[in-house]
Design a protein around this motif. Sequence first.
Motif, mmCIF file in Angstrom:
data_model
loop_
_atom_site.group_PDB
_atom_site.id
_atom_site.type_symbol
_atom_site.label_atom_id
_atom_site.label_comp_id
_atom_site.label_asym_id
_atom_site.label_seq_id
_atom_site.Cartn_x
_atom_site.Cartn_y
_atom_site.Cartn_z
ATOM 1 N N ASN A 28 35.457 51.341 28.012
ATOM 2 C CA ASN A 28 36.706 52.018 28.368
ATOM 3 C C ASN A 28 37.160 51.605 29.772
ATOM 4 N N THR A 29 36.176 51.483 30.673
ATOM 5 C CA THR A 29 36.516 51.049 32.033
ATOM 6 C C THR A 29 37.147 49.657 32.008
ATOM 7 N N TRP A 30 36.558 48.800 31.189
ATOM 8 C CA TRP A 30 37.088 47.415 31.090
ATOM 9 C C TRP A 30 38.520 47.419 30.510
ATOM 10 N N VAL A 31 38.707 48.241 29.489
ATOM 11 C CA VAL A 31 40.035 48.313 28.880
ATOM 12 C C VAL A 31 41.053 48.823 29.892
ATOM 13 N N ASP A 32 40.664 49.842 30.652
ATOM 14 C CA ASP A 32 41.582 50.377 31.672
ATOM 15 C C ASP A 32 41.898 49.319 32.724
ATOM 16 N N ALA A 33 40.847 48.589 33.116
ATOM 17 C CA ALA A 33 41.051 47.563 34.149
ATOM 18 C C ALA A 33 41.993 46.467 33.654
ATOM 19 N N VAL A 34 41.795 46.049 32.420
ATOM 20 C CA VAL A 34 42.667 45.013 31.852
ATOM 21 C C VAL A 34 44.094 45.520 31.775
ATOM 22 N N THR A 35 44.268 46.716 31.297
ATOM 23 C CA THR A 35 45.616 47.272 31.140
ATOM 24 C C THR A 35 46.299 47.413 32.493
ATOM 25 N N ARG A 36 45.517 47.896 33.470
ATOM 26 C CA ARG A 36 46.101 48.099 34.801
ATOM 27 C C ARG A 36 46.519 46.755 35.421
ATOM 28 N N GLU A 37 45.616 45.784 35.325
ATOM 29 C CA GLU A 37 45.931 44.488 35.922
ATOM 30 C C GLU A 37 47.158 43.856 35.240
ATOM 31 N N MET A 38 47.218 44.043 33.946
ATOM 32 C CA MET A 38 48.368 43.489 33.217
ATOM 33 C C MET A 38 49.668 44.179 33.652
ATOM 34 N N GLU A 39 49.577 45.461 33.867
ATOM 35 C CA GLU A 39 50.766 46.191 34.307
ATOM 36 C C GLU A 39 51.193 45.752 35.698
ATOM 37 N N GLU A 40 50.191 45.509 36.549
ATOM 38 C CA GLU A 40 50.510 45.159 37.932
ATOM 39 C C GLU A 40 50.970 43.704 38.060
ATOM 40 N N ASN A 41 50.217 42.805 37.456
ATOM 41 C CA ASN A 41 50.480 41.369 37.649
ATOM 42 C C ASN A 41 51.259 40.718 36.496
ATOM 43 N N GLY A 42 51.409 41.455 35.432
ATOM 44 C CA GLY A 42 52.100 40.878 34.270
ATOM 45 C C GLY A 42 51.164 40.198 33.301
ATOM 46 N N SER A 43 49.969 39.839 33.763
ATOM 47 C CA SER A 43 49.003 39.205 32.856
ATOM 48 C C SER A 43 47.593 39.445 33.384
ATOM 49 N N CYS A 44 46.658 39.328 32.493
ATOM 50 C CA CYS A 44 45.252 39.488 32.858
ATOM 51 C C CYS A 44 44.435 38.508 32.042
ATOM 52 N N GLU A 45 43.740 37.628 32.737
ATOM 53 C CA GLU A 45 42.967 36.606 32.032
ATOM 54 C C GLU A 45 41.508 37.027 31.957
ATOM 55 N N VAL A 46 40.991 36.932 30.769
ATOM 56 C CA VAL A 46 39.576 37.226 30.543
ATOM 57 C C VAL A 46 38.905 35.927 30.119
ATOM 58 N N GLU A 47 37.896 35.548 30.864
ATOM 59 C CA GLU A 47 37.214 34.285 30.558
ATOM 60 C C GLU A 47 36.654 34.321 29.147
ATOM 61 N N VAL A 48 36.631 33.165 28.538
ATOM 62 C CA VAL A 48 36.136 32.943 27.182
ATOM 63 C C VAL A 48 37.078 33.505 26.124
ATOM 64 N N LEU A 49 37.684 34.663 26.424
ATOM 65 C CA LEU A 49 38.486 35.342 25.411
ATOM 66 C C LEU A 49 39.941 34.857 25.410
ATOM 67 N N GLY A 50 40.624 34.985 26.533
ATOM 68 C CA GLY A 50 42.035 34.596 26.577
ATOM 69 C C GLY A 50 42.797 35.413 27.599
ATOM 70 N N THR A 51 44.106 35.455 27.435
ATOM 71 C CA THR A 51 44.965 36.109 28.422
ATOM 72 C C THR A 51 45.798 37.187 27.736
ATOM 73 N N PHE A 52 45.788 38.372 28.360
ATOM 74 C CA PHE A 52 46.671 39.448 27.910
ATOM 75 C C PHE A 52 47.926 39.403 28.763
ATOM 76 N N ARG A 53 49.064 39.537 28.096
ATOM 77 C CA ARG A 53 50.339 39.508 28.828
ATOM 78 C C ARG A 53 51.192 40.692 28.412
ATOM 79 N N LYS A 54 52.040 41.066 29.342
ATOM 80 C CA LYS A 54 52.977 42.144 29.039
ATOM 81 C C LYS A 54 54.257 41.521 28.497
ATOM 82 N N ALA A 55 54.602 41.909 27.304
ATOM 83 C CA ALA A 55 55.805 41.348 26.680
ATOM 84 C C ALA A 55 57.050 41.996 27.270
ATOM 85 N N GLU A 56 58.195 41.437 26.934
ATOM 86 C CA GLU A 56 59.460 41.970 27.462
ATOM 87 C C GLU A 56 59.721 43.391 26.990
ATOM 88 N N ASP A 57 59.270 43.654 25.785
ATOM 89 C CA ASP A 57 59.494 45.011 25.264
ATOM 90 C C ASP A 57 58.430 45.982 25.745
#
Lengths: 490, 64
Positions: A28-57
């Motif tokens: 849960n901590t990891w999920v929160d961290a990913v979500t927060r970073e994505m909200e702040e920076n627009g994207s969050c890259e996780v090694e090996v897995l990929g990149t989460f991005r905030k879409a326009e919608d």
Amino acid sequence: MKLNHEEFVALLARALELDEKEASEALNTWVDAVTREMEENGSCEVEVLGTFRKAEDGSMEFSPNDILALEVNYKFAGLSPIEVSPPTSDPDTATGGAEDKTPTEADATEKDEDEREEAEADNEADTAGEKRTPEEESADADSSDDPFGIDGYRPSGEQDEEEYDEDGQVDDHPEEPDEELEPGTERDRQRREEDPGPEQQDPDLESTEEWDERREDEEPVVGEDEAKSEWEPDYEPEPEDEPDYEPEREPEPEPELADSEQGEEQDRSGSYGMPKLSLSQKLKPRGGASKNRRRSVSDKIAWLIPIAALLIVAVLLFFHFDGLRLSRTHIDDQPVVRQEMPVPAPRDDREQEEAVQEFVPSPDPVEDVVPPPDMDLAPERVDDVGAEPADDLIRDMALPYGLKGPEDEVLIGSYTIVVHSLRNERKSEIEKQRLEAQGFKATQWSAVLPSGNTTYRVGIGQFQSVSDAERAVEELPEPFRSNNFIIRIR
Amino acid sequence: MTDKNTESEIATILAAQLKEHGRIQINGLGTFSVEHRKQEQHQEKDGRIIMKPPADLIVFTPEK
């Protein structure tokens, strides 16, 4: 295989050597961290897995890591898109067709896929299978310029661009005339600057200059008109070195003299625009050395013109007759050469064929002159000329195309249907034998993926076109009919 | 930010499951899965018809 949240937490707990509660909190901590970073920076890259991005919608998007995507797509790694039909000449019509067939979103996804597949294909091209490896061969053909591995079907626009780029000389050429022109224009400019007036255009420049100098000294007022009169040698009388003859000549053009004198008077009074020179002016005895010099100059010109004309005529005649003589010699020599050359003169194909047929069996000594390769070529030409469409059909039918039958020959450039892509070579071999037992043309080959893993593919049938292969797919039994892909053998 | 080791383990597990074409659901984040895209033909703007090869693609569906 489905893995829900609890199962995932259990796996994580085992990997982190934690209990499930702690693992769940960590997740849960990891999920929160990913979500927060994505909200702040627009994207969050996780090694090996990929990149989460905030879409326009505002929703979350995920782009997998390239290596992960490749490993997931291992079955089809290295496959390149196949061009089914070449580009049409009318791009507008084609665009309309494209809009009808594919939505924009699908295009975007497919483009991404294309790029990924191209990268895979490029990597895969470095490794070779023992047997045919269509994906490898397609990868060989892949390049940044030809992503589809089809050399002959590049869009015309691209082709043109390349031609222009490669054809640097074509681009350079237009500059050459410019360079040549510039000095020319400079020269022209210099000429224009140096050009003092129309008098210098006269061929006899030196004498003119001399004359100009003297004219300025001696006759400053009427100089121009008289200078012009000097350039009319036809009207010049006999050399007047002896002034005794001059009075005798004066009375001859008496009527003209009167007229011209009237004209001169009119000119002076300004009644006429251009002053007209008369014979009387020329014949008027002026006396002195300058006049003699003028006449000597005009005499020279009078002599030079016919001499120059004679010279030109002589040169022209020389070249004319010399050329005729040479060409006659050449024509005379030709038959000798022709006799030695057994090649028949260019005629239409039928005549050529007849000539060859006549020529081959003749025991004429000319045959010895004919090099053997020509003799070999002659029958081929005859075959080509006499080839009927039916012959082509028979030849095509003789080729080992089709879904069933023995795999006698692998036809490069044809298409095959891949029904197995396995990591185990033994299994793929068994599948191949099973398909062969069912009567299919089965081929097995290996493909090394960019990740280094090897996959073994089994294809059935060989087809001349994609549409043939697609028709054959309809004949396949399940599960092959719903789980296959068509590739080109390269 | 969470512990790097934890993140690495999470990513490793997710990747391993995806390679097996598994479907993974994580509460608060979404669901990862692998979908098969069949080969399909489509027409380019220049008029040529391209048949795209099939592919297994990773799909992420965010949690609503």
